[in-house]
Design a protein around this motif. Structure first.
Motif, mmCIF file in Angstrom:
data_model
loop_
_atom_site.group_PDB
_atom_site.id
_atom_site.type_symbol
_atom_site.label_atom_id
_atom_site.label_comp_id
_atom_site.label_asym_id
_atom_site.label_seq_id
_atom_site.Cartn_x
_atom_site.Cartn_y
_atom_site.Cartn_z
ATOM 1 N N VAL A 161 0.853 -1.188 0.000
ATOM 2 C CA VAL A 161 0.000 0.000 0.000
ATOM 3 C C VAL A 161 0.891 1.241 0.000
ATOM 4 O O VAL A 161 1.755 1.388 0.865
ATOM 5 C CB VAL A 161 -0.921 0.021 1.245
ATOM 6 N N SER A 162 0.670 2.096 -0.984
ATOM 7 C CA SER A 162 1.424 3.339 -1.056
ATOM 8 C C SER A 162 0.621 4.432 -0.348
ATOM 9 O O SER A 162 -0.599 4.496 -0.486
ATOM 10 C CB SER A 162 1.646 3.702 -2.526
ATOM 11 N N THR A 163 1.326 5.271 0.417
ATOM 12 C CA THR A 163 0.597 6.322 1.151
ATOM 13 C C THR A 163 0.671 7.673 0.438
ATOM 14 O O THR A 163 0.079 8.643 0.900
ATOM 15 C CB THR A 163 1.177 6.487 2.569
ATOM 16 N N GLY A 164 1.439 7.745 -0.635
ATOM 17 C CA GLY A 164 1.503 8.986 -1.413
ATOM 18 C C GLY A 164 2.466 10.015 -0.860
ATOM 19 O O GLY A 164 2.493 11.142 -1.332
ATOM 20 N N VAL A 165 3.284 9.637 0.133
ATOM 21 C CA VAL A 165 4.274 10.589 0.651
ATOM 22 C C VAL A 165 5.606 10.295 -0.047
ATOM 23 O O VAL A 165 5.677 9.413 -0.893
ATOM 24 C CB VAL A 165 4.421 10.499 2.200
ATOM 25 N N VAL A 166 6.669 11.036 0.320
ATOM 26 C CA VAL A 166 7.960 10.797 -0.328
ATOM 27 C C VAL A 166 8.394 9.355 -0.092
ATOM 28 O O VAL A 166 8.101 8.767 0.947
ATOM 29 C CB VAL A 166 9.055 11.772 0.169
ATOM 30 N N LYS A 167 9.112 8.790 -1.067
ATOM 31 C CA LYS A 167 9.460 7.360 -1.027
ATOM 32 C C LYS A 167 10.187 6.965 0.259
ATOM 33 O O LYS A 167 9.968 5.876 0.796
ATOM 34 C CB LYS A 167 10.320 6.985 -2.248
ATOM 35 N N GLY A 168 11.066 7.847 0.720
ATOM 36 C CA GLY A 168 11.827 7.514 1.924
ATOM 37 C C GLY A 168 10.962 7.370 3.160
ATOM 38 O O GLY A 168 11.404 6.848 4.180
ATOM 39 N N ASN A 169 9.720 7.819 3.061
ATOM 40 C CA ASN A 169 8.807 7.714 4.201
ATOM 41 C C ASN A 169 7.730 6.656 4.000
ATOM 42 O O ASN A 169 6.840 6.516 4.827
ATOM 43 C CB ASN A 169 8.125 9.069 4.458
ATOM 44 N N GLU A 170 7.803 5.921 2.885
ATOM 45 C CA GLU A 170 6.828 4.844 2.660
ATOM 46 C C GLU A 170 7.474 3.515 3.024
ATOM 47 O O GLU A 170 8.586 3.228 2.581
ATOM 48 C CB GLU A 170 6.454 4.781 1.174
ATOM 49 N N THR A 171 6.771 2.702 3.788
ATOM 50 C CA THR A 171 7.412 1.469 4.248
ATOM 51 C C THR A 171 6.543 0.227 4.031
ATOM 52 O O THR A 171 6.847 -0.828 4.559
ATOM 53 C CB THR A 171 7.735 1.580 5.755
ATOM 54 N N GLY A 172 5.480 0.366 3.243
ATOM 55 C CA GLY A 172 4.586 -0.786 3.081
ATOM 56 C C GLY A 172 4.461 -1.287 1.658
ATOM 57 O O GLY A 172 3.473 -1.926 1.310
ATOM 58 N N THR A 173 5.472 -0.996 0.832
ATOM 59 C CA THR A 173 5.413 -1.470 -0.562
ATOM 60 C C THR A 173 6.633 -2.343 -0.858
ATOM 61 O O THR A 173 7.611 -2.346 -0.113
ATOM 62 C CB THR A 173 5.433 -0.292 -1.557
ATOM 63 N N HIS A 174 6.565 -3.053 -1.993
ATOM 64 C CA HIS A 174 7.700 -3.902 -2.370
ATOM 65 C C HIS A 174 8.962 -3.095 -2.634
ATOM 66 O O HIS A 174 10.069 -3.616 -2.550
ATOM 67 C CB HIS A 174 7.346 -4.724 -3.622
ATOM 68 N N GLU A 175 8.784 -1.834 -2.991
ATOM 69 C CA GLU A 175 9.953 -0.982 -3.253
ATOM 70 C C GLU A 175 10.736 -0.693 -1.976
ATOM 71 O O GLU A 175 11.890 -0.296 -2.031
ATOM 72 C CB GLU A 175 9.492 0.357 -3.823
ATOM 73 N N SER A 176 10.081 -0.812 -0.821
ATOM 74 C CA SER A 176 10.772 -0.523 0.434
ATOM 75 C C SER A 176 11.427 -1.801 0.957
ATOM 76 O O SER A 176 11.128 -2.899 0.500
ATOM 77 C CB SER A 176 9.792 0.038 1.472
ATOM 78 N N LYS A 177 12.307 -1.648 1.920
ATOM 79 C CA LYS A 177 13.119 -2.795 2.363
ATOM 80 C C LYS A 177 12.432 -3.649 3.416
ATOM 81 O O LYS A 177 12.999 -4.640 3.876
ATOM 82 C CB LYS A 177 14.458 -2.282 2.897
ATOM 83 N N PHE A 178 11.230 -3.275 3.834
ATOM 84 C CA PHE A 178 10.644 -3.900 5.031
ATOM 85 C C PHE A 178 9.714 -5.080 4.736
ATOM 86 O O PHE A 178 8.951 -5.055 3.773
ATOM 87 C CB PHE A 178 9.832 -2.854 5.813
ATOM 88 N N GLY A 179 9.755 -6.069 5.604
ATOM 89 C CA GLY A 179 8.691 -7.050 5.695
ATOM 90 C C GLY A 179 8.744 -8.244 4.759
ATOM 91 O O GLY A 179 9.601 -8.379 3.886
ATOM 92 N N ILE A 180 7.759 -9.125 4.992
ATOM 93 C CA ILE A 180 7.646 -10.401 4.261
ATOM 94 C C ILE A 180 6.510 -10.248 3.249
ATOM 95 O O ILE A 180 5.413 -9.814 3.615
ATOM 96 C CB ILE A 180 7.299 -11.550 5.246
ATOM 97 N N THR A 181 6.762 -10.602 1.997
ATOM 98 C CA THR A 181 5.716 -10.418 0.986
ATOM 99 C C THR A 181 4.579 -11.418 1.221
ATOM 100 O O THR A 181 4.776 -12.488 1.805
ATOM 101 C CB THR A 181 6.281 -10.587 -0.434
ATOM 102 N N LEU A 182 3.407 -11.065 0.714
ATOM 103 C CA LEU A 182 2.206 -11.854 1.026
ATOM 104 C C LEU A 182 2.341 -13.305 0.574
ATOM 105 O O LEU A 182 1.824 -14.218 1.234
ATOM 106 C CB LEU A 182 0.974 -11.210 0.380
ATOM 107 N N ASP A 183 3.042 -13.535 -0.548
ATOM 108 C CA ASP A 183 3.155 -14.921 -1.028
ATOM 109 C C ASP A 183 4.080 -15.759 -0.147
ATOM 110 O O ASP A 183 4.099 -16.981 -0.260
ATOM 111 C CB ASP A 183 3.605 -14.945 -2.500
ATOM 112 N N GLU A 184 4.837 -15.125 0.741
ATOM 113 C CA GLU A 184 5.759 -15.892 1.607
ATOM 114 C C GLU A 184 5.224 -16.064 3.032
ATOM 115 O O GLU A 184 5.790 -16.826 3.812
ATOM 116 C CB GLU A 184 7.113 -15.164 1.705
ATOM 117 N N VAL A 185 4.156 -15.333 3.348
ATOM 118 C CA VAL A 185 3.730 -15.324 4.752
ATOM 119 C C VAL A 185 3.285 -16.716 5.210
ATOM 120 O O VAL A 185 3.644 -17.167 6.311
ATOM 121 C CB VAL A 185 2.603 -14.287 4.992
ATOM 122 N N GLU A 186 2.549 -17.424 4.339
ATOM 123 C CA GLU A 186 2.052 -18.732 4.783
ATOM 124 C C GLU A 186 3.207 -19.698 5.077
ATOM 125 O O GLU A 186 3.159 -20.461 6.038
ATOM 126 C CB GLU A 186 1.086 -19.327 3.754
#
Ligand SMILES: Cc1ncc(COP(=O)(O)O)c(C=O)c1O
Length: 468
Positions: A161-186
């Motif tokens: 989910v993109s929040t529309g702010v500057v990229k350095g402040n977005e942390t919930g998309t594949h472009e950002s370094k954070f988290g486990i993608t939905l296809d890997e969670v299971e």
């Protein structure tokens, strides 16, 4: 929103006041640059989030994001006001424990946790290590096996989910370094469930970024997490007992009308955000309602989130409005070629880094000339030896206005107050250019003013270095 809509600000004898204190007098007594925090405002912010979410849901925990402002006294106030804690490093975990938080009040995020940090988290039996990748899950299993102690974990997901702010402040998309993608969670859930002697899987986490100004972004991310949780429940039987929706509650910033014309619309909308906690709480908790979940996930999932604890990790919303930064004007110049007046102040990116890293806008007032109308545009610069140490965008227009408007008579010796600087301010200070870090004051609820972190002296610049 106007400045004095927040009752924490006021004025007396032409001087700007914060929580009843005349800032001109504090600057004269304690020197500048100087951060000042208000205990009353910190408490109010924690309590407001607790109360608003508490209206709509029984089990809610507010995990204040320590990265925002982790001066020990501030952490103590947040704890006493009913907050829990979110940390991002062993150091923040240490400070949290030192400030009196118990392990079961702390969650630990981060993309690059070391084995030592994981060990510290497990030993202190923290509420949740938010796992950032499949690799990290295996690492946690290894450490837990070595310690013979179970780790409590949640899985941090990428809701895309993109929040529309500057990229350095977005942390919930594949472009950002954070988290486990939905296809890997299971796969991660199954791995955790296969290793229940080593980990207790508690639930899921996301954080989509700071200053999320559009309610739709929160709702979209939550729906993604709930749908994923329901799908995984159907295939594995796993019921989350924690759902963590991260931080990002927005703070309304005051922006000079003249400044706003320079800002891209999305940045203006982000900074002005008037999205209330009540709106967010109502909408988020509404998504968890049994009938709603049953409607899209089927009868068997209706009660899936009924007893789940909802966690939030607000940082900015708790500490930003509780802090101001005072800076003295040390120099002035006229650039007649460009028809510009400049003011040089004693706080630059060594004191308020976010202006540089994210072009963050902080409203400024001339704190000792509140009786005079702000009519004259000035360029404002910090003291460091970089042309980039300025409060406007030197390279191109991103989000900062070129000018700040102060009274015509503003000159060296006057005091500039920057508002809403209580988040991501003091933790980002540096000694660049051999400048001692600013001191930090606290205005107590009873009106006492105390130093909670003394301003550094020149000796501090060498106190942790080895002389040959
Ligand atoms: C995982 C996590 N939670 C919470 C926060 C706090 O965000 P905010 O200060 O916008 O509330 C951050 C900030 O970057 C974060 O990375």
């Amino acid at each position: 929103m106007k400045i004095f809509d927040n009752k924490i600000y006021g004025q007396k004898d032409g001087c700007f006041c914060f929580d009843g204190q005349n800032l001109t007098e504090l600057a004269d007594t304690y020197g500048t640059p100087l951060y000042i925090f208000s205990e009353r405002e910190l408490k109010r912010n924690v309590q407001e989030i607790n109360e608003q979410f508490g209206r709509f849901r029984e089990k809610v925990s507010i995990h204040y994001a320590a990265k925002c402002e982790s001066t020990v006294a501030v952490l103590q106030i947040v704890r006493k006001a009913g907050g829990s804690l979110e940390v991002n490093s062993g150091g923040e975990l240490f400070k949290g424990l030192y400030s009196g938080f118990k392990g079961n009040q702390i969650v630990f995020n981060g993309v690059s946790k070391s084995e030592d940090e994981i060990e510290m988290a497990i030993i202190n039996n923290i509420k949740s290590i938010n796992v950032d990748s499949l690799y990290e899950l295996k690492r946690i299993l290894r450490v837990a096996g070595r310690l013979k102690k179970k780790a409590k974990i949640c899985l941090r997901i990428v809701p895309e989910v993109s929040t529309g702010v500057v990229k350095g402040n977005e942390t919930g998309t594949h472009e950002s370094k954070f988290g486990i993608t939905l296809d890997e969670v299971e796969r991660a859930v199954r791995l955790a469930l296969e290793n229940q002697s080593l980990v207790i899987l508690r639930g899921y986490h996301f954080h989509i970024g700071t200053q999320t100004y559009d309610l739709k972004s929160f709702v979209e991310a939550l729906r993604t997490m709930l749908q994923m949780a329901a799908r995984i429940y159907k295939s594995t039987g796993f019921r989350p007992d924690l759902l963590n929706i991260g931080g990002g509650l927005p703070v309304p910033h005051y922006i000079d009308p003249t400044a706003s014309q320079y800002m891209p619309r999305n940045i203006y909308a982000m900074l002005k955000s008037e999205l209330s906690i009540e709106q967010i709480a109502k909408e988020i908790c509404g998504e968890l309602a049994e009938e709603k979940v049953q409607h899209w996930a089927g009868v068997e999932c209706g009660a899936l989130f009924r007893d789940t604890e909802l966690l939030l990790e607000p940082g900015r919303k708790i500490s930003a409005s509780a802090g101001v930064l005072l800076s003295r004007i040390e120099n002035e110049k006229e650039r007649r070629e460009l028809d510009e007046s400049w003011l040089m102040i004693d706080a630059g990116f060594n004191t308020l880094m976010e202006v540089k890293t994210y072009s963050w806008y902080y409203h400024m007032v001339c704190a000792n000339k509140m009786n005079e109308l702000p009519t004259k545009p000035f360029k404002v610069a910090g003291p460091c030896c970089d042309s980039g140490d300025v409060y406007f965008d030197i390279d191109y227009h991103k989000s900062l206005p070129d000018y700040r408007v102060f009274p015509e008579s503003t000159e060296p010796g006057d005091l500039i107050a920057m508002l809403n600087v209580g988040a991501y301010g003091t933790p980002n200070m540096s000694n660049y250019n051999g400048r001692p870090k600013a001191g930090v004051l606290l205005i107590r609820e009873n009106g006492d003013v105390i130093v909670i972190k003394p301003a550094q002296k020149y000796g501090d610049l060498v106190s942790d270095e080895i002389k040959l």
